[in-house]
Write an enzyme that holds these catalytic residues in place. Structure first.
Site, PDB file in Angstrom:
ATOM      1  N   ASP A  13       0.811  -1.228   0.000  1.00  0.00           N
ATOM      2  CA  ASP A  13       0.000   0.000   0.000  1.00  0.00           C
ATOM      3  C   ASP A  13       0.839   1.271   0.000  1.00  0.00           C
ATOM      4  OD1 ASP A  13      -2.191  -1.666   0.141  1.00  0.00           O
ATOM      5  OD2 ASP A  13      -2.281  -1.596   2.325  1.00  0.00           O
ATOM      6  N   LYS A  16       1.858   2.150  -5.147  1.00  0.00           N
ATOM      7  CA  LYS A  16       2.386   1.589  -6.408  1.00  0.00           C
ATOM      8  C   LYS A  16       1.459   1.899  -7.582  1.00  0.00           C
ATOM      9  CE  LYS A  16       2.305  -2.451  -4.399  1.00  0.00           C
ATOM     10  NZ  LYS A  16       2.013  -2.027  -3.011  1.00  0.00           N
ATOM     11  N   GLY A  40      -4.644  -4.161  -3.690  1.00  0.00           N
ATOM     12  CA  GLY A  40      -5.604  -3.102  -4.025  1.00  0.00           C
ATOM     13  C   GLY A  40      -4.778  -1.906  -4.441  1.00  0.00           C
ATOM     14  N   HIS A  41      -4.743  -1.616  -5.725  1.00  0.00           N
ATOM     15  CA  HIS A  41      -3.901  -0.523  -6.238  1.00  0.00           C
ATOM     16  C   HIS A  41      -4.811   0.633  -6.655  1.00  0.00           C
ATOM     17  CE1 HIS A  41      -0.352  -3.447  -7.216  1.00  0.00           C
ATOM     18  NE2 HIS A  41      -0.715  -3.442  -5.956  1.00  0.00           N
ATOM     19  N   GLN A 221       1.937  -6.017  -3.207  1.00  0.00           N
ATOM     20  CA  GLN A 221       2.427  -6.089  -1.823  1.00  0.00           C
ATOM     21  C   GLN A 221       3.720  -5.279  -1.680  1.00  0.00           C
ATOM     22  OE1 GLN A 221       1.342  -9.531  -3.231  1.00  0.00           O
ATOM     23  NE2 GLN A 221      -0.538  -8.482  -2.752  1.00  0.00           N
TER      24      GLN A 221
HETATM   25  P1  GDP Z   1      -0.750   0.383  -3.563  1.00  0.00           P
HETATM   26  O1  GDP Z   1      -1.340  -0.902  -3.094  1.00  0.00           O
HETATM   27  O2  GDP Z   1       0.732   0.446  -3.337  1.00  0.00           O
HETATM   28  O3  GDP Z   1      -1.117   0.734  -4.972  1.00  0.00           O
HETATM   29  O4  GDP Z   1      -1.355   1.531  -2.625  1.00  0.00           O
HETATM   30  P2  GDP Z   1      -2.901   1.661  -2.166  1.00  0.00           P
HETATM   31  O5  GDP Z   1      -3.704   2.131  -3.303  1.00  0.00           O
HETATM   32  O6  GDP Z   1      -3.348   0.434  -1.469  1.00  0.00           O
HETATM   33  O7  GDP Z   1      -2.768   2.749  -1.029  1.00  0.00           O
HETATM   34  C1  GDP Z   1      -2.228   4.008  -1.266  1.00  0.00           C
HETATM   35  C2  GDP Z   1      -3.282   5.043  -0.859  1.00  0.00           C
HETATM   36  O8  GDP Z   1      -2.682   6.312  -0.747  1.00  0.00           O
HETATM   37  C3  GDP Z   1      -4.383   5.198  -1.886  1.00  0.00           C
HETATM   38  O9  GDP Z   1      -5.571   5.553  -1.242  1.00  0.00           O
HETATM   39  C4  GDP Z   1      -3.866   6.356  -2.750  1.00  0.00           C
HETATM   40  O10 GDP Z   1      -4.920   7.066  -3.394  1.00  0.00           O
HETATM   41  C5  GDP Z   1      -3.225   7.210  -1.710  1.00  0.00           C
HETATM   42  N1  GDP Z   1      -2.081   8.011  -2.153  1.00  0.00           N
HETATM   43  C6  GDP Z   1      -1.102   7.687  -3.035  1.00  0.00           C
HETATM   44  N2  GDP Z   1      -0.175   8.644  -3.064  1.00  0.00           N
HETATM   45  C7  GDP Z   1      -0.561   9.599  -2.194  1.00  0.00           C
HETATM   46  C8  GDP Z   1       0.015  10.833  -1.744  1.00  0.00           C
HETATM   47  O11 GDP Z   1       1.097  11.246  -2.147  1.00  0.00           O
HETATM   48  N3  GDP Z   1      -0.691  11.542  -0.797  1.00  0.00           N
HETATM   49  C9  GDP Z   1      -1.879  11.105  -0.309  1.00  0.00           C
HETATM   50  N4  GDP Z   1      -2.477  11.860   0.617  1.00  0.00           N
HETATM   51  N5  GDP Z   1      -2.426   9.947  -0.702  1.00  0.00           N
HETATM   52  C10 GDP Z   1      -1.778   9.205  -1.610  1.00  0.00           C
HETATM   53  P1  IMO Z   2      -0.945  -4.153  -2.243  1.00  0.00           P
HETATM   54  O1  IMO Z   2      -0.505  -4.717  -3.561  1.00  0.00           O
HETATM   55  C1  IMO Z   2      -0.933  -4.516   2.090  1.00  0.00           C
HETATM   56  C2  IMO Z   2      -0.978  -8.571   3.734  1.00  0.00           C
HETATM   57  C3  IMO Z   2      -2.227  -9.034   4.470  1.00  0.00           C
HETATM   58  C4  IMO Z   2      -1.604 -10.011   5.447  1.00  0.00           C
HETATM   59  C5  IMO Z   2      -0.502 -10.666   4.619  1.00  0.00           C
HETATM   60  C6  IMO Z   2      -0.893 -11.989   3.969  1.00  0.00           C
HETATM   61  O2  IMO Z   2      -2.237  -3.438  -2.300  1.00  0.00           O
HETATM   62  O3  IMO Z   2       0.163  -3.371  -1.618  1.00  0.00           O
HETATM   63  P2  IMO Z   2      -2.482 -12.702   1.969  1.00  0.00           P
HETATM   64  O4  IMO Z   2      -3.914 -12.380   1.674  1.00  0.00           O
HETATM   65  O5  IMO Z   2      -1.531 -12.282   0.907  1.00  0.00           O
HETATM   66  O6  IMO Z   2      -2.280 -14.128   2.362  1.00  0.00           O
HETATM   67  O7  IMO Z   2      -2.132 -11.847   3.282  1.00  0.00           O
HETATM   68  O8  IMO Z   2      -0.179  -9.741   3.611  1.00  0.00           O
HETATM   69  N1  IMO Z   2      -1.239  -8.074   2.367  1.00  0.00           N
HETATM   70  C7  IMO Z   2      -1.168  -6.795   2.007  1.00  0.00           C
HETATM   71  N2  IMO Z   2      -0.956  -5.683   2.769  1.00  0.00           N
HETATM   72  N3  IMO Z   2      -1.066  -4.417   0.757  1.00  0.00           N
HETATM   73  C8  IMO Z   2      -1.242  -5.511  -0.005  1.00  0.00           C
HETATM   74  O9  IMO Z   2      -1.238  -5.480  -1.361  1.00  0.00           O
HETATM   75  C9  IMO Z   2      -1.347  -6.776   0.617  1.00  0.00           C
HETATM   76  N4  IMO Z   2      -1.550  -8.034   0.177  1.00  0.00           N
HETATM   77  C10 IMO Z   2      -1.466  -8.825   1.251  1.00  0.00           C
HETATM   78  O10 IMO Z   2      -2.857  -7.959   5.118  1.00  0.00           O
HETATM   79  O11 IMO Z   2      -0.996  -9.323   6.495  1.00  0.00           O
HETATM   80 MG    MG Z   3      -2.860  -1.557  -1.805  1.00  0.00          MG
END
Ligand code: GDP
Ligand code: IMO
Ligand code: MG
Length: 425
Positions: A13, A16, A40-41, A221
């Site tokens: 998270d 990416k 979840g991207h 991840q």
């Molecule tokens: P990913 O799994 O690495 O793609 O990241 P996620 O989407 O799960 O989580 C990143 C969260 O931070 C999302 O809600 C994005 O919209 C938000 N986000 C990304 N970059 C920024 C930033 O520079 N500032 C803020 N405030 N939010 C951001």
């Molecule tokens: P993105 O791509 C954050 C965490 C879960 C748990 C562990 C194992 O959005 O960054 P799993 O379902 O893979 O067996 O869970 O890994 N986890 C993540 N945490 N971002 C993710 O993906 C994750 N995918 C799995 O919360 O701790």
């Molecule tokens: Mg994510």
């Protein structure tokens, strides 16, 4: 032409999805190399927020092909929903998405096994997303798995039944043999999956590279969730590190070019497992609220804490990161001070190397403090306009890692991205 890699350097998270979307106009192909719908991207543009789970984050860009690689595990029900949502928005997914024949399928019984395994672990549960990831990769390495390409074989139904029977037996070990298996929707979804473009993605990608196409491998991840190098056993079941792009796409190591490492200006973790710099106080709650730190896949609150340099440097080392991209600096605006863990105190003395175990009680973080920037960063577009306190923070991280900071992200939107140098050769 080399294949660049983009991955998370922390516990997932990091942002990416946003950076893949920002960089994708510079690439011909975006290819996901591991993980599945546990990811979840999020990407945001034109006031709309999109969350992708299986589909690569280049899908919104015209002229960019997206590949779900062999290292990915696919839940056809979730993929169908993702595709439908995008199609309803007018995105022509079919012409832009290719799926590897060698990607493994998540069966409904994999999800039941994931849940049963987590329940049986009690207080030691991983905090899995319950998407069936662990059991699907177990079947892959156990040589029982079911691949997308297998859907095209005539004995598909028989093979599916045989695997379900195996799973029923495993469920009985958890006393869950009577669980209803919700397979109708799944069987429909796999019929739909057969209508998508299914390819020998390793051949396709290697040919593209030979033809001079630019490829970006998108990780899911983060490095600290890697099955080998993460905080085992509190990890996911795939290789999230840059080497995973080789196995997850069929790209030879000597073809890998730049490695884009994404990290937050602080740290978050969702699920169980050690987190030495975690803030369990009001400040942690404040960062969680300001950063809207709730999981994009499960909605669970993310644990928040300070940036951990031993962990970041470890991640830089294992992945060979060549560009750093720091996210969410805007979230910290207005704090009195920010801290960064530079070392750990351990029973063996002080260390800046990530030890074998960072479990509670094994390491005590040693911090340095920085004055925090007060300005709202979200409207800033030029690096030179960033507050001096943030510049000092960036320079400190660059010095510690020896890697240049290429992007400072100041908000979730595509446009809230400050690039410091040309990113793609
Ligand atoms: P990913 O799994 O690495 O793609 O990241 P996620 O989407 O799960 O989580 C990143 C969260 O931070 C999302 O809600 C994005 O919209 C938000 N986000 C990304 N970059 C920024 C930033 O520079 N500032 C803020 N405030 N939010 C951001
Ligand atoms: P993105 O791509 C954050 C965490 C879960 C748990 C562990 C194992 O959005 O960054 P799993 O379902 O893979 O067996 O869970 O890994 N986890 C993540 N945490 N971002 C993710 O993906 C994750 N995918 C799995 O919360 O701790
Ligand atoms: Mg994510």
């Amino acid at each position: 032409m080399k294949v660049d890699v983009l991955l998370g350097m922390q516990w997932g998270d990091e942002g990416k999805g946003k950076i893949v979307d920002v960089l994708s106009p510079d690439y011909d192909i975006i290819a996901r190399f591991q993980g599945g719908p546990n990811a979840g991207h999020t990407l945001e543009f034109e006031g709309i927020k999109h969350v992708l789970h299986t589909i690569p984050s280049g899908i919104f860009r015209d002229g960019v092909l997206n590949i779900i690689g062999n290292g990915v595990v696919i839940d056809p029900i979730i993929l169908l929903k993702e595709v439908s949502t995008l199609e309803d928005m007018g995105v022509d997914v079919r012409s832009k998405l290719l799926i590897s024949k060698k990607a493994h399928l998540i069966l409904p019984t994999h999800k039941l096994l994931d849940k049963a395994s987590e329940e049986a672990k009690g207080g030691k549960k991983i905090g899995s997303t319950l998407k069936g990831i662990g059991p699907t990769y177990m079947d892959k390495t156990g040589r029982n798995g079911f691949r997308v390409g297998d859907l095209l074989s005539e004995d598909f139904e028989q093979r599916y039944r045989a695997l379900v029977e195996k799973h029923r037996h495993l469920l009985s070990l958890y006393n869950k043999q009577d669980e209803e298996i919700p397979e109708t929707e799944w069987l429909k979804a796999v019929q739909w999956l057969k209508t998508m473009t299914i390819v020998d993605s390793e051949h396709f990608l290697n040919k593209a590279v030979k033809d001079g196409k630019k490829v970006l491998a998108e990780g899911a991840q983060g490095a600290l969730l890697d099955i080998d190098f993460g905080t085992y056993p509190y990890v996911t079941s795939s290789n999230t590190v840059s080497a995973g792009a080789c196995t997850g796409l069929g790209i030879a190591p000597n073809r890998i070019g730049e490695v884009h490492g994404i990290f937050k200006a602080y740290c978050t973790r969702v699920g169980s497992g050690p987190f030495p710099t975690e803030l369990t106080d009001d400040l942690g709650a404040l960062i969680q609220k300001k950063g809207n730190e709730f999981g994009a896949t499960t909605g669970r609150p993310r644990r928040c804490g300070w940036l951990d340099l031993p962990a970041l440097n470890y991640s830089a080392m294992i992945n060979g990161v060549t560009h750093l991209h720091m996210m969410k600096a805007d979230v910290l605006s207005g704090l009195d001070e920010i801290k960064v863990c530079t070392h750990y105190k351990t029973a063996e003395g002080k260390t800046s190397d990530l030890p074998f175990s960072i479990d509670e009680g094994k390491v005590e973080p040693v911090y340095v403090s920085f004055p925090c920037w007060k300005e709202d960063l979200t409207g800033i577009t030029e690096y030179r306009d960033l507050p001096k306190e943030l510049n000092a923070y960036v320079e400190f991280i660059e010095k510690s890692t020896g890697i240049p900071m290429s992007i400072v992200s100041v908000g979730p939107d595509r446009s809230q991205t400050i690039a410091r140098q040309a990113l793609v050769a």
